[in-house]
Design a protein around this motif. Structure first.
Motif, PDB file in Angstrom:
ATOM      1  N   UNK A  87       0.854  -1.205   0.000  1.00  0.00           N
ATOM      2  CA  UNK A  87       0.000   0.000   0.000  1.00  0.00           C
ATOM      3  C   UNK A  87       0.887   1.251   0.000  1.00  0.00           C
ATOM      4  N   UNK A  88       1.960   1.192   0.796  1.00  0.00           N
ATOM      5  CA  UNK A  88       2.906   2.315   0.815  1.00  0.00           C
ATOM      6  C   UNK A  88       3.547   2.484  -0.566  1.00  0.00           C
ATOM      7  N   UNK A  89       3.957   1.350  -1.133  1.00  0.00           N
ATOM      8  CA  UNK A  89       4.665   1.396  -2.424  1.00  0.00           C
ATOM      9  C   UNK A  89       3.771   1.988  -3.518  1.00  0.00           C
ATOM     10  N   UNK A  90       2.526   1.534  -3.575  1.00  0.00           N
ATOM     11  CA  UNK A  90       1.639   2.056  -4.632  1.00  0.00           C
ATOM     12  C   UNK A  90       1.321   3.530  -4.379  1.00  0.00           C
ATOM     13  N   UNK A  91       1.150   3.866  -3.112  1.00  0.00           N
ATOM     14  CA  UNK A  91       0.835   5.255  -2.766  1.00  0.00           C
ATOM     15  C   UNK A  91       1.972   6.189  -3.211  1.00  0.00           C
ATOM     16  N   UNK A  92       3.201   5.781  -2.912  1.00  0.00           N
ATOM     17  CA  UNK A  92       4.354   6.616  -3.308  1.00  0.00           C
ATOM     18  C   UNK A  92       4.475   6.633  -4.834  1.00  0.00           C
TER      19      UNK A  92
END
Lengths: 237, 449
Positions: free
Chosen positions: B139-144
């Protein structure tokens, strides 16, 4: 990023112009690169030089590190890989997919940028690069298809049977390299007999010698080019 | 003459003459003589190449300095970003996963391509150890990745990163059973990869995830097509390991359709391909798959043989957790074959090893397998003891769902103390404990008699 004054570019320009190319012949030239006089066998791709440029890669922004800062091992690795495989990839793009040289160079850059980002171990780097080059070349023609009509033989460009492609291309390149080491007379003999398909008798007439000697020459030259080929592949292995 | 030819090798001249006169096919010596047939093949290969214009073309141009400079700059930039990202990740992933996203939002300077790459790097190891953490990391990776400025990076760097982040998110979501969300992530990944100039390889990797995700929806044809297409691409890239992995993704699809014979054929074919490679891990997975298929086919001995082969390979590479899982399968097969004592002994060994490896839940599940076998023999005291030690292990592990697991186990202990042979209860507790890590808030409700 241009490839001005390069042989491949000139060759590609000839293809685009649809002209019959005649390569220089210097019988006394024994250095690599010399080729006997000959005509292009393949038909030229009907291209339009005024067509809008294809999607190309903008130059990568400079690294954030200051000028003169030491480069990473990754930078050295990618440079070495680029130097090692560039000719093969250029060959795939220009010869198999008939992509103009400057665009081919851009696609090579795309392939290496993609390679750098795989984030996974690549089992066979050369095969990966060749397959990726085919992928990039197909993408190029698809993009071209949106802005101009595709070449008539587009389908032939698209599926060069990439399973053995890398080996096949590498083999042709090695034979070419081996030919560069031959004496001009030997190269011309092979050119006449194999490429132009002339009989031993024709070769004898062309070289002003006897049939028997022409036959012997053909055999010896083939043996010689095979020897050189094997020594090159032994070294590269 | 013919006899002489068979006994002696051909000269080079003789071989070339055979090619020149097209008499090689009719020759009797060549098929019987490997050196001569290899040599004539090499002459033929060279002769064919000499007929091809490409062999006569002049050498290609020199490497282009501008390309080299661009590639070096990009590699340096990646290295620099990745090294900074390692420090960032330590700070970002501190504490519980609920804290990660708010922390990221407090630090916009952490939103770099390097952080996305480093998060992606960790997903596959995390998904096995702590799946919900892996979901949050993706989720962090896609958000960034979605917020990165694509013009700040060359070419399609950002699109490729987004594609990779969504692909791994799809995998992590699949792992925790959120199949609908996983499918949506696949669409997002596909969209990003399709915009890249070089995309086949990444799309093939996505194809494996797609095959896994579509199976629970029983969209078998689509799942199978995705696996087959991926395998084809990996073949083109000469990536044997991934080719086999893609085709392995077909196996559960075939099993779901009860097509065991086809699964067996496929696995045997894969075993032939992978057995000579150095991909021990994938080879072990293929052998484990064969063990599973032969179990389904009722061939217990063959099944155990393949499981043993897989174990040998996994032992070699020190894959302890995989090893105990396979040994667990073998023990269950023995139990099903009526070899209860042997199965119990193996399961007891396994529970100790699992506990030592920190596999608390697996150890509990294996213990409950023993409990079920013991109940058949009315060995209630031993069942009580097993419940006690399993409860103790949960207490020591201090997991988020320890209390709930203890409650469920208490039901079995009570049934055993009342000398009640309630195997259905054991099975429902086992199923409950199996899903607890994925659904830690799930309440246990014993099935009504």
């Amino acid at each position: 990023m241009g490839l001005k004054s390069t042989n491949v570019q000139r060759s590609a320009e000839r293809l685009r112009e649809g002209k019959v190319a005649v390569l220089e012949h210097n019988a006394s030239d024994v250095t690599p690169n010399a080729s006997p006089q000959r005509t292009e066998k393949s038909s030229a791709r009907p291209g339009d030089p005024s067509a809008p440029p294809p999607p190309t890669v903008p130059p990568a922004p400079a690294a954030p590190s200051s000028p003169g800062a030491p480069s990473s091992p990754a930078a050295d690795d990618v440079e070495a890989l680029y130097i090692e495989h560039r000719n093969l990839l250029l060959y795939v793009a220009c010869r198999k997919f008939r992509i103009p040289d400057p665009d081919a160079e851009n696609l090579i850059q795309e392939v290496f940028l993609s390679f750098l980002q795989t984030g996974t171990k690549i089992e066979n780097v050369r095969a990966w690069l060749v397959a990726a080059m085919c992928n990039a070349s197909r993408h190029y023609w698809r993009a071209q298809g949106r802005i101009e009509s595709l070449p008539d033989d587009f389908k032939e460009h698209c599926d060069p049977g990439s399973q053995g492609l890398a080996d096949q291309f590498a083999m042709r390149m090695t034979v070419r390299q081996a030919l560069d080491y031959l004496q001009p007379r030997c190269r011309e003999t092979l050119w006449l007999h194999y490429f132009e398909g002339r009989s031993a008798g024709d070769v004898a007439r062309e070289l002003e010698t006897t049939n028997r000697y022409a036959e012997k020459l053909i055999h010896n030259c083939l043996k010689r080019v095979r020897e050189i080929y094997l020594s090159i592949t032994a070294v590269t292995k | 003459m013919v006899t002489n030819m068979i006994e002696r090798h051909y000269t080079d001249e003789a071989l070339i003459a055979l090619i020149e006169t097209n008499r090689a096919a009719a020759d009797r010596h060549l098929p019987a003589c490997e050196p001569c047939s290899a040599k004539i093949e090499s002459f033929r290969m060279i002769a064919d190449a000499l007929c091809d214009q490409e062999s006569w073309d002049r050498p290609a141009s020199e490497p282009v300095p501008a390309t080299i400079a661009s590639l070096r700059a990009f590699a340096d930039r990646m290295t620099d970003e990745d090294s900074r990202a390692e420090t960032i990740l330590q700070a970002l992933l501190a504490g519980s996963r609920e804290e990660w996203m708010p922390r990221l939002n407090e630090h916009p300077e952490w939103r770099t391509a390097g952080v996305v790459r480093k998060l992606i790097e960790q997903v596959y190891t995390t998904v096995v150890a702590m799946p919900p953490d892996a979901v949050e990391m993706t989720a962090l990776a896609t958000d960034i990745a979605e917020e990165l400025d694509s013009t700040a990076y060359p070419s399609d760097t950002v699109a490729r990163l987004r594609g990779a982040a969504w692909r791994d998110k799809a995998y992590a979501l699949f792992y925790v059973g959120k199949f609908a969300e996983a499918e949506a992530a696949i669409f997002a990944s596909e969209r990003h990869f399709c915009s890249c100039v070089v995309s086949e390889y990444d799309l093939a990797r996505l194809g494996i995830v797609k095959a896994l995700v579509l199976r629970p929806f029983e969209r078998f044809a689509e799942a199978s097509d995705a696996a087959v297409a991926s395998a084809k691409t990996f073949e083109d890239y000469r990536d044997l390991n991934r080719t086999v992995s893609a085709r392995l993704a077909e196996v559960p699809i075939l099993v779901s359709r009860n097509m065991y014979a086809q699964a067996e054929r496929l696995l045997l074919d894969l075993e032939r391909q992978i057995s000579k490679s150095t991909h021990v891990d994938t080879h072990a997975r293929v052998l484990g798959g064969l063990g599973q298929i032969y179990k389904k086919l009722g061939k217990v001995d063959v099944s155990i043989h393949y499981y043993d082969c897989a174990l040998a390979l996994l032992d070699d590479i020190g894959a302890s957790t995989e090893t105990v899982r396979i040994r667990w399968n073998v023990a269950v097969i023995l139990a099903e074959a009526g070899k209860v004592e042997d199965a119990c002994a193996r399961l007891r060994d396994l529970t100790h090893e699992m506990a030592n490896l920190g596999m608390t839940v697996d150890a509990a599940l294996a213990s409950l397998d023993i409990a079920e076998l013991l109940l058949v023999q009315n060995r209630y005291e031993e069942v009580e003891e097993i419940c006690r030690s399993t409860m103790q292990a949960f207490e020591l592990a201090g997991l988020a769902y320890t209390t709930r697991a203890l409650t469920a186990l208490a039901f079995i202990r009570e049934a055993a103390s009342l000398r009640r042979d309630d195997r259905r209860l054991v099975r429902s507790v086992r199923e409950y404990i199996r899903v607890l890590p994925r659904q830690p808030n799930l309440l246990f409700a014993p099935s009504p008699d």
